[in-house]
Design an enzyme around this catalytic site. Structure first.
Site, PDB file in Angstrom:
ATOM      1  N   LEU A   1       0.821  -1.201   0.000  1.00 50.51           N
ATOM      2  CA  LEU A   1       0.000   0.000   0.000  1.00 50.51           C
ATOM      3  C   LEU A   1       0.863   1.263   0.000  1.00 50.51           C
ATOM      4  O   LEU A   1       1.901   1.311   0.666  1.00 50.51           O
ATOM      5  CB  LEU A   1      -0.874  -0.036   1.255  1.00 50.51           C
ATOM      6  CG  LEU A   1      -1.736   1.173   1.525  1.00 50.51           C
ATOM      7  CD1 LEU A   1      -3.119   0.710   1.944  1.00 50.51           C
ATOM      8  CD2 LEU A   1      -1.120   2.059   2.580  1.00 50.51           C
ATOM      9  N   HIS A   2       0.432   2.252  -0.729  1.00 51.01           N
ATOM     10  CA  HIS A   2       1.096   3.554  -0.739  1.00 51.01           C
ATOM     11  C   HIS A   2       0.080   4.602  -1.169  1.00 51.01           C
ATOM     12  O   HIS A   2      -0.747   4.359  -2.028  1.00 51.01           O
ATOM     13  CB  HIS A   2       2.329   3.562  -1.650  1.00 51.01           C
ATOM     14  CG  HIS A   2       2.067   3.043  -3.032  1.00 51.01           C
ATOM     15  ND1 HIS A   2       1.900   1.704  -3.313  1.00 51.01           N
ATOM     16  CD2 HIS A   2       1.941   3.680  -4.212  1.00 51.01           C
ATOM     17  CE1 HIS A   2       1.689   1.540  -4.597  1.00 51.01           C
ATOM     18  NE2 HIS A   2       1.699   2.733  -5.177  1.00 51.01           N
ATOM     19  N   GLN A   3       0.136   5.744  -0.512  1.00 54.20           N
ATOM     20  CA  GLN A   3      -0.779   6.840  -0.826  1.00 54.20           C
ATOM     21  C   GLN A   3      -0.030   7.931  -1.570  1.00 54.20           C
ATOM     22  O   GLN A   3       1.031   8.372  -1.130  1.00 54.20           O
ATOM     23  CB  GLN A   3      -1.407   7.418   0.441  1.00 54.20           C
ATOM     24  CG  GLN A   3      -2.295   8.617   0.154  1.00 54.20           C
ATOM     25  CD  GLN A   3      -3.385   8.776   1.163  1.00 54.20           C
ATOM     26  OE1 GLN A   3      -4.389   8.092   1.079  1.00 54.20           O
ATOM     27  NE2 GLN A   3      -3.185   9.655   2.123  1.00 54.20           N
TER      28      GLN A   3
END
Length: 174
Positions: free
Chosen positions: A132-134
């Site tokens: 996950l990465h924003q």
């Protein structure tokens, strides 16, 4: 007589992008935390890894293939794919880092707005779906022109190492 006369083939142009097939088929994509760039980057020095700031549970890093100058990602250290798998403290720090990223980029570059978000899963557009990465992508009025649309070229006014230095220097101390 041409069966397509007046049909879609006369109206639509085709843009062939055969180089995308390698991406679609997963060539060079990580297969686990042993080759995941988001797991490897924290082990690197900040400049080599393009790390802007490190927190207890997440870090902020420049996107190596940015949409715009200052395109940051906030990434948990833990190798986790889905937002629903984050712990409450990870969610809190990810949110706080995203807010700080926006403040710092505005301070350093005068961004007019941001696209903030995450793509959950490969079918949703996640380039690295397993970690996950924003994204926090700064935007300016008039920042999109014919270059990316027709020229398939992004024009970035600053090299990544310079951008990293400016943002890291402006990031508030913990």
């Amino acid at each position: 007589m041409n069966p397509d006369a007046g049909g879609p083939t006369t109206v639509f142009e085709r843009l062939w992008t055969p180089y995308r097939m390698a991406y679609i088929q997963g060539e060079g994509k990580p297969t686990g935390d042993h080759d995941c760039p988001f797991c490897l980057i924290p082990r690197m020095g900040d400049e080599d890894g393009l790390v802007v700031a490190r927190g207890e549970l997440v870090f902020a890093v420049l996107n190596k293939f940015p949409y715009n100058a200052g395109h940051l990602m906030v990434v948990p250290y833990r190798h986790v794919a889905d937002y629903t798998d984050l712990t409450d403290p990870e969610v809190a720090e990810l949110g706080a880092f995203t807010q700080t990223a926006m403040r710092v980029v505005r301070q350093v570059s005068g961004a007019h707005g941001f696209n903030v978000g995450m793509n959950q899963g490969a079918v949703a557009g996640a380039g690295i779906a397993d970690h996950l990465h924003q994204h926090a992508v700064p935007r300016w009025g008039g920042d999109t022109n014919f270059m990316p649309v027709l020229g398939l070229t992004r024009v970035l006014p600053q090299v990544l190492t310079d951008t990293r230095g400016l943002l890291a220097d402006a990031w508030p101390a913990a």
